[in-house]
Write a protein that holds these residues in place. Structure first.
Motif, mmCIF file in Angstrom:
data_model
loop_
_atom_site.group_PDB
_atom_site.id
_atom_site.type_symbol
_atom_site.label_atom_id
_atom_site.label_comp_id
_atom_site.label_asym_id
_atom_site.label_seq_id
_atom_site.Cartn_x
_atom_site.Cartn_y
_atom_site.Cartn_z
ATOM 1 N N GLU A 1 0.957 -1.026 -0.133
ATOM 2 C CA GLU A 1 -0.101 0.154 0.198
ATOM 3 C C GLU A 1 0.858 1.351 0.177
ATOM 4 O OE1 GLU A 1 -3.406 1.891 2.649
ATOM 5 O OE2 GLU A 1 -3.027 -0.124 2.754
ATOM 6 N N SER A 2 0.545 2.103 -0.776
ATOM 7 C CA SER A 2 1.389 3.709 -0.923
ATOM 8 C C SER A 2 1.311 4.058 0.629
ATOM 9 C CB SER A 2 0.371 4.508 -1.667
ATOM 10 O OG SER A 2 1.233 5.623 -1.884
ATOM 11 N N GLY A 3 2.373 4.709 0.833
ATOM 12 C CA GLY A 3 2.540 5.375 2.141
ATOM 13 C C GLY A 3 3.118 4.333 3.210
ATOM 14 N N THR A 4 3.257 3.138 2.907
ATOM 15 C CA THR A 4 3.678 2.131 3.961
ATOM 16 C C THR A 4 5.255 1.789 3.625
ATOM 17 O OG1 THR A 4 3.070 0.078 2.509
ATOM 18 C CG2 THR A 4 1.269 1.269 4.200
ATOM 19 N N VAL A 5 5.757 1.359 4.729
ATOM 20 C CA VAL A 5 7.310 0.870 4.833
ATOM 21 C C VAL A 5 7.203 -0.551 5.222
ATOM 22 C CG1 VAL A 5 9.592 1.178 5.457
ATOM 23 C CG2 VAL A 5 8.014 3.054 4.824
ATOM 24 N N HIS A 6 7.661 -1.309 4.379
ATOM 25 C CA HIS A 6 7.926 -2.978 4.844
ATOM 26 C C HIS A 6 9.303 -3.099 5.175
ATOM 27 C CE1 HIS A 6 3.969 -3.667 3.272
ATOM 28 N NE2 HIS A 6 4.193 -2.821 2.419
ATOM 29 N N GLY A 7 9.671 -4.301 5.626
ATOM 30 C CA GLY A 7 11.141 -4.462 6.070
ATOM 31 C C GLY A 7 11.972 -4.644 4.959
ATOM 32 N N ASN A 8 13.110 -4.593 4.739
ATOM 33 C CA ASN A 8 14.119 -4.798 3.810
ATOM 34 C C ASN A 8 15.343 -5.651 4.248
ATOM 35 O OD1 ASN A 8 16.485 -2.847 4.594
ATOM 36 N ND2 ASN A 8 14.862 -1.464 4.937
ATOM 37 N N ASP B 1 16.890 -0.278 9.755
ATOM 38 C CA ASP B 1 15.553 -0.622 10.390
ATOM 39 C C ASP B 1 14.415 0.423 9.890
ATOM 40 O OD1 ASP B 1 15.379 1.998 12.076
ATOM 41 O OD2 ASP B 1 17.161 1.562 12.856
ATOM 42 N N LYS B 2 13.249 0.076 10.254
ATOM 43 C CA LYS B 2 11.798 0.586 9.616
ATOM 44 C C LYS B 2 12.111 2.341 10.018
ATOM 45 C CE LYS B 2 7.300 -0.005 9.524
ATOM 46 N NZ LYS B 2 5.988 -0.638 9.765
ATOM 47 N N ASP B 3 12.334 2.612 11.354
ATOM 48 C CA ASP B 3 12.324 3.842 11.460
ATOM 49 C C ASP B 3 13.024 4.786 10.406
ATOM 50 O OD1 ASP B 3 11.437 6.215 13.052
ATOM 51 O OD2 ASP B 3 13.745 6.253 13.715
ATOM 52 N N ARG B 4 14.413 4.239 10.449
ATOM 53 C CA ARG B 4 15.681 5.211 9.518
ATOM 54 C C ARG B 4 15.077 4.976 7.972
ATOM 55 N NH1 ARG B 4 21.393 3.590 11.961
ATOM 56 N NH2 ARG B 4 21.008 4.247 13.980
ATOM 57 N N SER B 5 14.613 3.717 7.748
ATOM 58 C CA SER B 5 14.081 3.689 6.285
ATOM 59 C C SER B 5 12.929 4.300 6.037
ATOM 60 C CB SER B 5 13.532 2.232 5.977
ATOM 61 O OG SER B 5 14.846 1.225 6.212
ATOM 62 N N GLU B 6 11.831 4.824 6.904
ATOM 63 C CA GLU B 6 10.629 5.633 6.662
ATOM 64 C C GLU B 6 11.169 6.957 6.380
ATOM 65 O OE1 GLU B 6 8.517 4.988 10.302
ATOM 66 O OE2 GLU B 6 7.288 3.437 9.562
ATOM 67 N N GLN B 7 12.105 7.515 7.239
ATOM 68 C CA GLN B 7 12.580 8.853 7.061
ATOM 69 C C GLN B 7 13.268 9.052 5.653
ATOM 70 O OE1 GLN B 7 15.007 10.599 10.515
ATOM 71 N NE2 GLN B 7 14.328 8.629 11.647
ATOM 72 N N ILE B 8 14.253 7.974 5.447
ATOM 73 C CA ILE B 8 14.737 8.088 3.942
ATOM 74 C C ILE B 8 13.797 8.024 2.834
ATOM 75 C CG2 ILE B 8 16.507 7.231 2.708
ATOM 76 C CD1 ILE B 8 18.034 6.353 5.428
ATOM 77 N N ILE B 9 12.864 7.208 2.924
ATOM 78 C CA ILE B 9 11.728 7.057 1.977
ATOM 79 C C ILE B 9 11.064 8.208 1.734
ATOM 80 C CG2 ILE B 9 9.809 5.789 1.146
ATOM 81 C CD1 ILE B 9 11.099 3.332 2.573
ATOM 82 N N GLY C 1 12.289 -0.762 1.242
ATOM 83 C CA GLY C 1 10.762 -1.250 1.779
ATOM 84 C C GLY C 1 9.677 -0.212 1.582
ATOM 85 N N GLY C 2 9.901 0.681 0.579
ATOM 86 C CA GLY C 2 8.661 1.733 0.663
ATOM 87 C C GLY C 2 8.387 1.499 -0.940
ATOM 88 N N VAL C 3 7.206 2.553 -0.849
ATOM 89 C CA VAL C 3 6.455 2.430 -2.354
ATOM 90 C C VAL C 3 6.980 3.963 -2.936
ATOM 91 C CG1 VAL C 3 4.369 2.494 -3.539
ATOM 92 C CG2 VAL C 3 4.607 1.010 -1.232
ATOM 93 N N PRO C 4 7.385 3.939 -4.122
ATOM 94 C CA PRO C 4 7.910 5.225 -4.494
ATOM 95 C C PRO C 4 6.573 5.696 -5.154
ATOM 96 C CG PRO C 4 8.938 3.356 -5.779
ATOM 97 C CD PRO C 4 8.130 2.866 -4.834
ATOM 98 N N VAL C 5 6.397 7.228 -4.957
ATOM 99 C CA VAL C 5 5.480 7.942 -5.183
ATOM 100 C C VAL C 5 5.351 7.993 -6.926
ATOM 101 C CG1 VAL C 5 6.624 10.187 -5.150
ATOM 102 C CG2 VAL C 5 4.196 10.063 -4.917
ATOM 103 N N ALA C 6 4.189 7.627 -7.199
ATOM 104 C CA ALA C 6 4.024 7.610 -8.806
ATOM 105 C C ALA C 6 2.841 8.579 -9.597
ATOM 106 C CB ALA C 6 4.013 6.312 -9.074
ATOM 107 N N GLY C 7 1.808 8.463 -9.131
ATOM 108 C CA GLY C 7 0.462 8.870 -9.644
ATOM 109 C C GLY C 7 0.978 10.543 -9.601
ATOM 110 N N MET C 8 0.013 11.199 -10.937
ATOM 111 C CA MET C 8 0.288 12.529 -10.964
ATOM 112 C C MET C 8 -0.347 13.469 -9.651
ATOM 113 S SD MET C 8 1.859 12.727 -13.631
ATOM 114 C CE MET C 8 1.972 14.579 -13.751
ATOM 115 N N GLY C 9 -1.300 12.912 -9.263
ATOM 116 C CA GLY C 9 -1.699 13.805 -7.897
ATOM 117 C C GLY C 9 -0.780 13.469 -6.932
ATOM 118 N N ALA C 10 -0.390 12.559 -6.559
ATOM 119 C CA ALA C 10 0.543 12.052 -5.373
ATOM 120 C C ALA C 10 1.802 12.950 -5.672
ATOM 121 C CB ALA C 10 0.864 10.523 -5.383
#
Length: 182
Positions: A11-18, A23-31, A89-98
């Protein structure tokens, strides 16, 4: 209007393991930072593409070629950014609105301007993107994600080089005489 359906894998906006052991907290910030850079890249990409399509005048050929090279450089960097966000572990933003919602830079508008004004508008976006990428390099390094920092450094080189070329195009020295046709 088409409507896509299917099973959502991430799901867009979520971060999964890698598997990179970040770790997830660092990944979230970087993503989050990478998705901002990705969105900004596509705003610049579309603006450069617009200027490539609409450039006219005595320097048409040189400007047309430069702008094509510039938007290709931006697109290559955007692809690297998106793939890195996915690897973390992230979902790259892709849609024009996003992309529009996420971007911190703005597309000039749909009007066609003279090439000098167009390049000045491009240079403004380049400057904002340069500052953002520099901040995100520092963030990645501080969070121990040296690969992302290095990748962004490489992208920054191309962005700064193109911005520098635009500065040269905007100088007042030219072989074209302003009143040559009068």
């Amino acid at each position: 209007m088409s409507h896509q359906q299917g099973q959502i894998r991430k799901e867009s906006g979520t971060v999964h393991g890698n598997e990179l052991r970040l770790d997830k907290d660092r990944s979230e910030q970087i993503i989050e930072a990478l998705n901002t850079d990705l969105a900004n890249s596509y705003v610049l990409y579309h603006q450069l593409k617009k200027h490539h399509w609409n450039v006219e005048g005595a320097e048409f050929r040189d400007m047309h070629v430069f702008l094509e090279e510039a938007y290709e450089t931006v697109e290559e960097g955007a692809d690297e950014i998106a793939e890195r966000a996915q690897a973390l572990g992230g979902v790259p933003v892709a849609g024009m609105g996003a992309l529009t919602d996420r971007a911190t830079v703005s597309f000039e508008d749909e009007n066609v301007y003279d090439i000098r004004t167009s390049l000045e508008n491009d240079l403004e976006i380049y400057g904002d993107i340069i500052e953002s990428i520099r901040d995100h390099i520092e963030l990645a390094d501080n969070l121990g994600d040296y690969y992302t920092g290095e990748m962004l450094r490489e992208i920054l080189i191309g962005v700064e080089e193109d911005a520098h070329h635009i500065e040269h195009y905007l100088e007042d020295d030219s072989l074209v005489l302003e009143n040559a046709l009068n």
